[in-house]
Write an enzyme that holds these catalytic residues in place. Structure first.
Site, PDB file in Angstrom:
ATOM      1  N   LYS A 101      41.289  45.771  37.249  1.00 43.56           N
ATOM      2  CA  LYS A 101      40.655  45.434  38.492  1.00 43.56           C
ATOM      3  C   LYS A 101      41.794  46.241  39.629  1.00 43.56           C
ATOM      4  O   LYS A 101      41.340  46.616  40.531  1.00 43.56           O
ATOM      5  CB  LYS A 101      40.895  44.177  39.020  1.00 43.56           C
ATOM      6  CG  LYS A 101      39.714  43.339  38.193  1.00 43.56           C
ATOM      7  CD  LYS A 101      39.674  41.862  38.607  1.00 43.56           C
ATOM      8  CE  LYS A 101      38.548  41.126  38.053  1.00 43.56           C
ATOM      9  NZ  LYS A 101      38.307  39.763  38.495  1.00 43.56           N
TER      10      LYS A 101
ATOM     11  N   GLY B  10      45.619  39.082  37.906  1.00 46.03           N
ATOM     12  CA  GLY B  10      44.675  39.895  38.680  1.00 46.03           C
ATOM     13  C   GLY B  10      43.947  39.075  39.536  1.00 46.03           C
ATOM     14  O   GLY B  10      43.556  39.717  40.511  1.00 46.03           O
TER      15      GLY B  10
HETATM   16  P1  ATR Z   1      46.940  39.967  34.037  1.00 47.17           P
HETATM   17  O1  ATR Z   1      48.243  39.777  34.655  1.00 47.17           O
HETATM   18  O2  ATR Z   1      46.577  41.276  33.591  1.00 47.17           O
HETATM   19  O3  ATR Z   1      46.064  40.017  35.376  1.00 47.17           O
HETATM   20  P2  ATR Z   1      45.995  37.613  33.373  1.00 47.17           P
HETATM   21  O4  ATR Z   1      45.233  37.034  32.205  1.00 47.17           O
HETATM   22  O5  ATR Z   1      45.072  37.585  34.570  1.00 47.17           O
HETATM   23  O6  ATR Z   1      46.423  38.803  33.318  1.00 47.17           O
HETATM   24  O7  ATR Z   1      47.115  36.625  33.735  1.00 47.17           O
HETATM   25  C1  ATR Z   1      47.687  36.030  32.956  1.00 47.17           C
HETATM   26  C2  ATR Z   1      48.671  34.917  33.850  1.00 47.17           C
HETATM   27  O8  ATR Z   1      48.556  33.945  32.912  1.00 47.17           O
HETATM   28  C3  ATR Z   1      49.815  35.371  34.011  1.00 47.17           C
HETATM   29  O9  ATR Z   1      50.224  34.784  35.242  1.00 47.17           O
HETATM   30  C4  ATR Z   1      50.757  35.017  32.800  1.00 47.17           C
HETATM   31  O10 ATR Z   1      52.068  34.540  33.322  1.00 47.17           O
HETATM   32  P3  ATR Z   1      53.288  35.958  33.204  1.00 47.17           P
HETATM   33  O11 ATR Z   1      53.100  36.657  34.390  1.00 47.17           O
HETATM   34  O12 ATR Z   1      54.714  35.224  33.080  1.00 47.17           O
HETATM   35  O13 ATR Z   1      52.884  36.577  31.881  1.00 47.17           O
HETATM   36  C5  ATR Z   1      50.252  33.799  32.622  1.00 47.17           C
HETATM   37  N1  ATR Z   1      50.572  33.323  31.226  1.00 47.17           N
HETATM   38  C6  ATR Z   1      49.932  33.682  30.071  1.00 47.17           C
HETATM   39  N2  ATR Z   1      50.702  33.143  29.033  1.00 47.17           N
HETATM   40  C7  ATR Z   1      51.256  31.974  29.535  1.00 47.17           C
HETATM   41  C8  ATR Z   1      52.282  30.876  29.056  1.00 47.17           C
HETATM   42  N3  ATR Z   1      52.246  30.778  27.706  1.00 47.17           N
HETATM   43  N4  ATR Z   1      52.877  30.125  29.816  1.00 47.17           N
HETATM   44  C9  ATR Z   1      52.839  30.450  31.220  1.00 47.17           C
HETATM   45  N5  ATR Z   1      52.047  31.439  31.724  1.00 47.17           N
HETATM   46  C10 ATR Z   1      51.400  32.138  31.129  1.00 47.17           C
END
Ligand code: ATR
Length: 265
Positions: A65, A128
Site C-alpha cells: 500500500k 499499513g
Molecule cells: P505491515 O506492517 O506490513 O502493514 P501489518 O500486518 O499491517 O503489516 O501489521 C502488523 C502489525 O501487527 C504491526 O503493528 C505488528 O507490530 P510490529 O510493528 O511490532 O511488528 C503487529 N504484530 C504482529 N505480530 C505481533 C505480536 N505477536 N504481538 C504484537 N504485535 C504484533
C-alpha cells in the site's frame, strides 16, 4: 471484458474477487476480478497496465500500500494524508491512486449507529492500515487518540504524520471508550494479545480489523467482559464498495443478500 486485480502478499485469503465479481453480475457489468501475488520488482510493469487499460481497476493490499505510491502519476488528498493507496485506476489518462480504507472504517462505524465524537480511542498496532483508521477517526471527530505498537518506532513514525496522537508504551492501556486491534494477532485462532482488559469499565467498544476469523480472542474476551464488539467485515465491504464506485460510477449494494453471500464460504 474489463479486468480488475488485487495485488498483495499473501493474497490467497483475499475475498475481494468474491465480492467484486458478485457486484459485476448484480450490476450487469462485463468485467472480471482476479488476484495476484507479485514480487515488489514486478509492480512497475503491473501498474503500467492501468495506463494502457489492460487492467481497468486495481486494489492493493499488504505489504504494497505504501511502496506502490511512487509508481503513480496522480493521487487523492487522502493518499497524501495517509501515505497509503488501496485503489488504482486510469483517471483522465493518468495512473491514479486513491484510498478507500478511510471510507471503509468511517462507514463501518456509521453503520453501527455509534457516536464516537469526542470519545477516546486506543489503537493497538502500527501496520499499513493505521493511518487510514486515524484519518477516519479524525473525520468522525473523536476526542483523543492513543497509539501503541510492539515496535515503538513504528508508532512514533505514524504519530508524526498526524496532530495530537498520544503514543503509549506497549503493554500500557488507558481506560478509553474504544479499543481497536489493528495488529495481525488473532488471524490464527491460537494467537492472543497479552493485555488485561478486565479493569476497563463496561460498555466500551472493541473493534478488530480482522474479519476472518469473525471472532478473534480479542473480541471474544471483550464480549465476555460486556463490551460491544465489531469485527473488520463491514470495513472490508465498505472499502470495496467505494472502490467499485470509483471504477464504475455505481454504488453497489451491501444488503442482506450480499451479506449472506459473503458469509457463505
Ligand atoms: P505491515 O506492517 O506490513 O502493514 P501489518 O500486518 O499491517 O503489516 O501489521 C502488523 C502489525 O501487527 C504491526 O503493528 C505488528 O507490530 P510490529 O510493528 O511490532 O511488528 C503487529 N504484530 C504482529 N505480530 C505481533 C505480536 N505477536 N504481538 C504484537 N504485535 C504484533
Amino acid at each position: 471484458m474489463k479486468k480488475h486485480l488485487i495485488i498483495g502478499k499473501p493474497i490467497n485469503h483475499s475475498l475481494s474477487p468474491k465480492i467484486h465479481n458478485y457486484w459485476f453480475k448484480e450490476n450487469n457489468i462485463q468485467a472480471i476480478y482476479e488476484k495476484l501475488s507479485p514480487k515488489e520488482s514486478e509492480l512497475k510493469e503491473i501498474v503500467k497496465q492501468i495506463k494502457t487499460k489492460i487492467i481497468y481497476g486495481m486494489n492493493v493490499t499488504v505489504p504494497y500500500k505504501q511502496v506502490i505510491l511512487p509508481l503513480l502519476e496522480d493521487y487523492s488528498d487522502l493518499v497524501k494524508e495517509t501515505n497509503s493507496v488501496n485503489t488504482i485506476f486510469n483517471k483522465n489518462g493518468k495512473i491514479y491512486g486513491d484510498n478507500t480504507d478511510v471510507y471503509g472504517f468511517e462507514n463501518s462505524i456509521i453503520n453501527e449507529k455509534i457516536n464516537i465524537q469526542n470519545k477516546s480511542v486506543l489503537i493497538l498496532g502500527a501496520g499499513g492500515v493505521v493511518p487510514s483508521i486515524i484519518s477516519a477517526l479524525n473525520k468522525l471527530k473523536v476526542g483523543k487518540i492513543f497509539l501503541s505498537n510492539r515496535t515503538l518506532k513504528k508508532a512514533e513514525i505514524i504519530g508524526q504524520r498526524f496532530k495530537d496522537i498520544n503514543i503509549l508504551k506497549w503493554g500500557n492501556i488507558e481506560n478509553c471508550d474504544m479499543f481497536i486491534n489493528s495488529t495481525s494477532v488473532g488471524l490464527k485462532n491460537e494467537e492472543k494479545l497479552e493485555f488485561d482488559f478486565s479493569k476497563i469499565s463496561k460498555n466500551k467498544i472493541f473493534y478488530d480489523v480482522i474479519y476472518n476469523p469473525r471472532r478473534t480472542s480479542f473480541l471474544e474476551e471483550a464480549s465476555k467482559l460486556g463490551h460491544k464488539i465489531i469485527n473488520g467485515e463491514k470495513m472490508f465491504l465498505y472499502q470495496a464498495q467505494k472502490a467499485f464506485a470509483l471504477w464504475h460510477n455505481v454504488l453497489p449494494k451491501i444488503d442482506k443478500k450480499l451479506l449472506d453471500f459473503f458469509k457463505n464460504d
